[in-house]
Design a protein around this motif. Structure first.
Motif, PDB file in Angstrom:
ATOM      1  N   VAL A   1       5.923   5.399  -0.270  1.00 32.24           N
ATOM      2  CA  VAL A   1       5.061   5.341   0.918  1.00 32.24           C
ATOM      3  C   VAL A   1       4.189   4.094   0.877  1.00 32.24           C
ATOM      4  CG1 VAL A   1       3.102   6.473   2.070  1.00 32.24           C
ATOM      5  CG2 VAL A   1       5.067   7.828   1.312  1.00 32.24           C
ATOM      6  N   LEU A   2       3.755   3.699  -0.325  1.00 26.17           N
ATOM      7  CA  LEU A   2       2.899   2.521  -0.476  1.00 26.17           C
ATOM      8  C   LEU A   2       3.689   1.212  -0.444  1.00 26.17           C
ATOM      9  CD1 LEU A   2       0.500   3.847  -3.255  1.00 26.17           C
ATOM     10  CD2 LEU A   2      -0.049   3.441  -0.841  1.00 26.17           C
ATOM     11  N   GLY A   3       5.012   1.305  -0.321  1.00 26.95           N
ATOM     12  CA  GLY A   3       5.825   0.105  -0.204  1.00 26.95           C
ATOM     13  C   GLY A   3       6.443  -0.388  -1.493  1.00 26.95           C
ATOM     14  N   PHE A   4       6.373   0.383  -2.551  1.00 27.70           N
ATOM     15  CA  PHE A   4       7.010  -0.018  -3.811  1.00 27.70           C
ATOM     16  C   PHE A   4       8.520   0.088  -3.673  1.00 27.70           C
ATOM     17  CE2 PHE A   4       2.751   0.799  -5.113  1.00 27.70           C
ATOM     18  CZ  PHE A   4       2.528   0.002  -6.221  1.00 27.70           C
ATOM     19  N   THR A   5       9.222  -0.754  -4.419  1.00 27.11           N
ATOM     20  CA  THR A   5      10.684  -0.766  -4.389  1.00 27.11           C
ATOM     21  C   THR A   5      11.226  -0.584  -5.805  1.00 27.11           C
ATOM     22  OG1 THR A   5      10.783  -3.155  -4.680  1.00 27.11           O
ATOM     23  CG2 THR A   5      10.689  -2.344  -2.402  1.00 27.11           C
ATOM     24  N   ASP A   6      12.530  -0.574  -5.920  1.00 24.91           N
ATOM     25  CA  ASP A   6      13.216  -0.444  -7.212  1.00 24.91           C
ATOM     26  C   ASP A   6      12.659   0.729  -8.011  1.00 24.91           C
ATOM     27  OD1 ASP A   6      14.740  -2.706  -6.619  1.00 24.91           O
ATOM     28  OD2 ASP A   6      13.266  -4.050  -7.520  1.00 24.91           O
ATOM     29  N   ILE A   7      12.493   1.838  -7.340  1.00 28.60           N
ATOM     30  CA  ILE A   7      11.960   3.034  -7.987  1.00 28.60           C
ATOM     31  C   ILE A   7      13.054   3.655  -8.845  1.00 28.60           C
ATOM     32  CG2 ILE A   7      11.026   5.331  -7.584  1.00 28.60           C
ATOM     33  CD1 ILE A   7       9.872   4.161  -4.924  1.00 28.60           C
ATOM     34  N   GLU A   8      12.736   3.861 -10.105  1.00 28.12           N
ATOM     35  CA  GLU A   8      13.696   4.442 -11.043  1.00 28.12           C
ATOM     36  C   GLU A   8      13.034   5.545 -11.851  1.00 28.12           C
ATOM     37  OE1 GLU A   8      15.559   1.540 -13.531  1.00 28.12           O
ATOM     38  OE2 GLU A   8      15.839   0.139 -11.876  1.00 28.12           O
ATOM     39  N   ILE A   9      13.842   6.525 -12.220  1.00 24.49           N
ATOM     40  CA  ILE A   9      13.375   7.611 -13.072  1.00 24.49           C
ATOM     41  C   ILE A   9      14.496   7.968 -14.037  1.00 24.49           C
ATOM     42  CG2 ILE A   9      14.098   9.348 -11.401  1.00 24.49           C
ATOM     43  CD1 ILE A   9      11.794  11.102 -12.339  1.00 24.49           C
ATOM     44  N   GLY A  10      14.152   8.258 -15.267  1.00 26.53           N
ATOM     45  CA  GLY A  10      15.179   8.641 -16.232  1.00 26.53           C
ATOM     46  C   GLY A  10      14.615   8.895 -17.611  1.00 26.53           C
ATOM     47  N   PRO A  11      15.458   9.431 -18.474  1.00 28.52           N
ATOM     48  CA  PRO A  11      15.023   9.722 -19.840  1.00 28.52           C
ATOM     49  C   PRO A  11      14.908   8.446 -20.675  1.00 28.52           C
ATOM     50  CG  PRO A  11      17.324  10.265 -19.582  1.00 28.52           C
ATOM     51  CD  PRO A  11      16.825   9.840 -18.233  1.00 28.52           C
ATOM     52  N   VAL A  12      13.928   8.424 -21.562  1.00 24.94           N
ATOM     53  CA  VAL A  12      13.700   7.288 -22.451  1.00 24.94           C
ATOM     54  C   VAL A  12      13.501   7.843 -23.859  1.00 24.94           C
ATOM     55  CG1 VAL A  12      12.134   5.373 -23.002  1.00 24.94           C
ATOM     56  CG2 VAL A  12      12.596   5.961 -20.618  1.00 24.94           C
ATOM     57  N   ALA A  13      14.183   7.247 -24.828  1.00 25.76           N
ATOM     58  CA  ALA A  13      13.963   7.654 -26.215  1.00 25.76           C
ATOM     59  C   ALA A  13      12.568   7.203 -26.640  1.00 25.76           C
ATOM     60  CB  ALA A  13      15.023   7.037 -27.115  1.00 25.76           C
TER      61      ALA A  13
ATOM     62  N   GLN B   1       7.858  13.103  -9.635  1.00 30.43           N
ATOM     63  CA  GLN B   1       8.442  13.010  -8.304  1.00 30.43           C
ATOM     64  C   GLN B   1       7.356  12.729  -7.265  1.00 30.43           C
ATOM     65  OE1 GLN B   1      10.328  16.589  -6.900  1.00 30.43           O
ATOM     66  NE2 GLN B   1      11.338  15.535  -5.215  1.00 30.43           N
ATOM     67  N   ASP B   2       6.199  13.393  -7.383  1.00 33.05           N
ATOM     68  CA  ASP B   2       5.084  13.125  -6.466  1.00 33.05           C
ATOM     69  C   ASP B   2       4.654  11.667  -6.530  1.00 33.05           C
ATOM     70  OD1 ASP B   2       5.070  15.782  -5.723  1.00 33.05           O
ATOM     71  OD2 ASP B   2       3.314  16.302  -6.948  1.00 33.05           O
ATOM     72  N   HIS B   3       4.591  11.112  -7.747  1.00 33.76           N
ATOM     73  CA  HIS B   3       4.219   9.703  -7.909  1.00 33.76           C
ATOM     74  C   HIS B   3       5.236   8.786  -7.250  1.00 33.76           C
ATOM     75  CE1 HIS B   3       0.846  10.461 -10.440  1.00 33.76           C
ATOM     76  NE2 HIS B   3       1.555  10.937 -11.447  1.00 33.76           N
ATOM     77  N   LEU B   4       6.506   9.097  -7.406  1.00 27.45           N
ATOM     78  CA  LEU B   4       7.549   8.246  -6.832  1.00 27.45           C
ATOM     79  C   LEU B   4       7.526   8.296  -5.310  1.00 27.45           C
ATOM     80  CD1 LEU B   4      10.419   8.988  -9.350  1.00 27.45           C
ATOM     81  CD2 LEU B   4       8.958   6.967  -9.239  1.00 27.45           C
ATOM     82  N   ILE B   5       7.271   9.450  -4.759  1.00 26.18           N
ATOM     83  CA  ILE B   5       7.143   9.560  -3.297  1.00 26.18           C
ATOM     84  C   ILE B   5       5.947   8.732  -2.824  1.00 26.18           C
ATOM     85  CG2 ILE B   5       6.562  11.161  -1.421  1.00 26.18           C
ATOM     86  CD1 ILE B   5       8.250  13.280  -3.005  1.00 26.18           C
ATOM     87  N   ALA B   6       4.818   8.843  -3.541  1.00 21.13           N
ATOM     88  CA  ALA B   6       3.628   8.059  -3.183  1.00 21.13           C
ATOM     89  C   ALA B   6       3.920   6.569  -3.294  1.00 21.13           C
ATOM     90  CB  ALA B   6       2.455   8.441  -4.081  1.00 21.13           C
ATOM     91  N   ALA B   7       4.650   6.167  -4.313  1.00 24.21           N
ATOM     92  CA  ALA B   7       4.983   4.751  -4.501  1.00 24.21           C
ATOM     93  C   ALA B   7       5.825   4.242  -3.346  1.00 24.21           C
ATOM     94  CB  ALA B   7       5.713   4.555  -5.830  1.00 24.21           C
TER      95      ALA B   7
ATOM     96  N   GLY C   1       9.229   6.835 -15.213  1.00 21.70           N
ATOM     97  CA  GLY C   1       9.504   6.303 -13.890  1.00 21.70           C
ATOM     98  C   GLY C   1       8.817   4.959 -13.709  1.00 21.70           C
ATOM     99  N   THR C   2       9.465   4.052 -13.026  1.00 19.88           N
ATOM    100  CA  THR C   2       8.879   2.743 -12.744  1.00 19.88           C
ATOM    101  C   THR C   2       9.140   2.385 -11.269  1.00 19.88           C
ATOM    102  OG1 THR C   2      10.878   1.534 -13.407  1.00 19.88           O
ATOM    103  CG2 THR C   2       9.194   1.874 -15.092  1.00 19.88           C
ATOM    104  N   ALA C   3       8.311   1.475 -10.769  1.00 20.99           N
ATOM    105  CA  ALA C   3       8.488   0.944  -9.416  1.00 20.99           C
ATOM    106  C   ALA C   3       7.952  -0.479  -9.387  1.00 20.99           C
ATOM    107  CB  ALA C   3       7.743   1.807  -8.409  1.00 20.99           C
ATOM    108  N   ARG C   4       8.494  -1.308  -8.532  1.00 21.47           N
ATOM    109  CA  ARG C   4       8.041  -2.698  -8.433  1.00 21.47           C
ATOM    110  C   ARG C   4       7.186  -2.880  -7.176  1.00 21.47           C
ATOM    111  NH1 ARG C   4       9.952  -5.947 -12.138  1.00 21.47           N
ATOM    112  NH2 ARG C   4      11.866  -5.387 -13.192  1.00 21.47           N
ATOM    113  N   ALA C   5       6.099  -3.622  -7.376  1.00 23.08           N
ATOM    114  CA  ALA C   5       5.219  -3.943  -6.257  1.00 23.08           C
ATOM    115  C   ALA C   5       5.818  -5.116  -5.479  1.00 23.08           C
ATOM    116  CB  ALA C   5       3.839  -4.337  -6.770  1.00 23.08           C
TER     117      ALA C   5
END
Length: 110
Positions: free
Chosen positions: A32-44, A24-30, A104-108
């Motif tokens: 703030v840095l202008g990243f978009t399409d932020i997603e988080i979820g379980p992955v097998a 969650q901290d990483h996603l908030i930082a992302a 979690g992923t985010a797009r630059a």
């Protein structure tokens, strides 16, 4: 906060996130840095090392490696011989580590 690492462009993986709070901290930082399409979820996830790969990993990383490094060389070699003998009895699927992980992923931009 852990360091964000990844590709220069495109999707960026978040590294060193061993808890939902850190991710969650990483996603908030992302954001703030202008990243978009932020997603988080379980992955097998599944990893099936050979017995030797399992031993190599255990002797190079983590608590086991630190304990082994403190052992006298002769005791360490004897211990590893005993470990190899016991692990040789396991079928290959005995080394499979399969579970869900949180990703979690985010797009630059740009």
């Amino acid at each position: 906060m852990s360091t964000l690492v990844g590709l220069i462009n495109g999707q960026r993986p978040f590294h060193d996130s061993d808890s939902a709070g850190k991710l969650q901290d990483h996603l908030i930082a992302a954001a703030v840095l202008g990243f978009t399409d932020i997603e988080i979820g379980p992955v097998a996830w599944s990893h099936r090392p050979s017995a030797e790969e399992f031993i190599a990993h255990s002797t190079e990383l983590g608590v086991t490696s630190r304990r082994l490094k403190r052992m006298p060389p002769a005791a360490r070699e004897e211990f590893l011989r005993a470990v190899r003998a016991r692990l040789a009895e396991l079928p290959p699927e005995g080394f499979t580590d399969g579970r869900q992980i949180l990703a979690g992923t985010a797009r630059a931009l740009g």
